[in-house]
Design a protein around this motif. Sequence first.
Motif, short mmCIF file in Angstrom:
data_model
loop_
_atom_site.label_atom_id
_atom_site.label_comp_id
_atom_site.label_asym_id
_atom_site.label_seq_id
_atom_site.Cartn_x
_atom_site.Cartn_y
_atom_site.Cartn_z
N GLU A 1 65.41 9.79 -70.40
CA GLU A 1 65.12 8.61 -69.59
C GLU A 1 64.75 8.99 -68.16
N GLY A 2 65.46 9.98 -67.60
CA GLY A 2 65.13 10.43 -66.25
C GLY A 2 63.73 10.99 -66.17
N TYR A 3 63.38 11.83 -67.13
CA TYR A 3 62.05 12.43 -67.12
C TYR A 3 60.99 11.38 -67.38
N GLN A 4 61.31 10.41 -68.23
CA GLN A 4 60.34 9.34 -68.49
C GLN A 4 60.06 8.53 -67.23
N ARG A 5 61.09 8.26 -66.43
CA ARG A 5 60.87 7.52 -65.18
C ARG A 5 59.89 8.27 -64.28
N ALA A 6 60.12 9.57 -64.14
CA ALA A 6 59.23 10.36 -63.29
C ALA A 6 57.82 10.39 -63.86
N MET A 7 57.70 10.55 -65.18
CA MET A 7 56.38 10.62 -65.80
C MET A 7 55.63 9.30 -65.67
N THR A 8 56.36 8.18 -65.79
CA THR A 8 55.73 6.87 -65.64
C THR A 8 55.12 6.72 -64.24
N TYR A 9 55.86 7.17 -63.24
CA TYR A 9 55.34 7.09 -61.87
C TYR A 9 54.16 8.04 -61.67
N ILE A 10 54.26 9.23 -62.24
CA ILE A 10 53.16 10.19 -62.12
C ILE A 10 51.88 9.62 -62.71
N LEU A 11 51.97 9.02 -63.89
CA LEU A 11 50.78 8.45 -64.51
C LEU A 11 50.25 7.27 -63.70
N ALA A 12 51.16 6.53 -63.05
CA ALA A 12 50.72 5.43 -62.20
C ALA A 12 49.96 5.92 -60.98
N LEU A 13 50.23 7.13 -60.54
CA LEU A 13 49.57 7.69 -59.36
C LEU A 13 48.14 8.13 -59.63
N SER A 14 47.66 7.89 -60.84
CA SER A 14 46.26 8.20 -61.13
C SER A 14 45.31 7.19 -60.51
N ASP A 15 45.83 6.07 -60.00
CA ASP A 15 44.96 5.09 -59.35
C ASP A 15 44.20 5.75 -58.20
N PRO A 16 42.89 5.52 -58.11
CA PRO A 16 42.12 6.14 -57.03
C PRO A 16 42.56 5.62 -55.67
N GLY A 17 42.42 6.47 -54.69
CA GLY A 17 42.78 6.06 -53.33
C GLY A 17 42.85 7.26 -52.41
N PRO A 18 42.02 7.30 -51.38
CA PRO A 18 42.00 8.47 -50.48
C PRO A 18 43.26 8.57 -49.64
N GLU A 19 44.10 7.51 -49.63
CA GLU A 19 45.29 7.56 -48.79
C GLU A 19 46.38 8.44 -49.37
N PHE A 20 46.25 8.85 -50.64
CA PHE A 20 47.28 9.68 -51.26
C PHE A 20 47.35 11.05 -50.62
N ARG A 21 48.55 11.51 -50.35
CA ARG A 21 48.82 12.88 -49.93
C ARG A 21 50.14 13.33 -50.52
#
Length: 378
Positions: free
Chosen positions: A86-106
């Motif tokens: 469950e812990g790893y799934q939470r992190a993976m869910t957020y990682i996959l959500a970060l695929s949204d385009p956006g130049p503000e990401f760092r």
Amino acid sequence: MLYRTPPLDDADRLALDEITEMRHEMRHLLRSPRRWTKQLRRNLTARAIAGSNTIEGYAATIDDVEDLMVGEEPLESSETTRREVEGYQRAMTYILALSDPGPEFRYDLGLVNGLHYMIQEHHPSKRPGRLRRGPVYVASPEDEMVPVYTAPIGDDVPHLMEELVTWLNEGDLDSPVHVRASMAHLNLLKIHPWADGNGRMSRALSTLIFSREELMPAEFSSIEEWLGHGQNTYGYYEVLRQTGGPRWSPDADTSTWLKFCLTGHHVQAQQAKRRFDLYTRAWQALTEAVSGSGMDERVAVALLPAFLGGRVRRPVYQADSELSLQQSTRDIRELVRTGWLEQHGKARGRFYTAGPRTLGIREAVRRSTEPFLYPYRR
């Protein structure tokens, strides 16, 4: 100073070219929506989560991980394994959500520590999300009392992490994404910045780099499933041992590590393409068969996991097909009655596997798969 990206040789470039070709082909295939695409993506993510946790000794079935991903109770995993997954799934869910385009990401240390906290939240004594202060050792897989790697001292960790974050934002940006992901994986694992969870976090960081690439969904690029297979796990430990030896040695040659990772990416790209083809052929065979028997082709959504060797749960079918409780219940009962599914268990533990009619058409589809090709073995 971090471990440096090695120069690429002709074999590396050929492997990368072939990986890129397979990824572009998959990207083209994924442009056309299919009713089972959600199931395939969930299955690939579950395989990555299960593989990464298996390396750390927390073995969960793909079925259990998929159940957890959709909010169902796992049927086989222990409570300890469930918390890790469950812990790893939470992190993976957020990682996959970060695929949204956006130049503000760092990349920044807060993001990396936050992901680590998601993975290790259930271990408060290990200071999840906070850099370690003391020493840390990696034990031998054969004997946990024998250290095979001693990480940098705690005082060095903050500036090494600062250097890594800077590299993630600015370093080797012209290198192929597979190379950057492999080197980020290596450096974070060698720094070992937390008291625990470093292996899973290093593999998660590699997946995050793919997620930000935006070329295709990151779950089609992660090598965590491949790393979790027995012989590959041993190879993983061995190549880490070879790269730099028993202590932090950033001057070490990293070419063997890179070739190991590119092999994993090459095989995983073949696996993703193979699974796409298998889902395509399975769906066609199932829809033709159930339609010919007088049932609505939507029930193929229920049959697909069973056809591929997994289990079916009624609430998951309901969600995947966007049906009512009554519709999904009627469909499952009819599939059991007519021999497409076989029922097991009772109440909330009830699940279904392939029945004789499903098994009867499965082997013809599965026999058409080809063996994997390995780079560097030509």
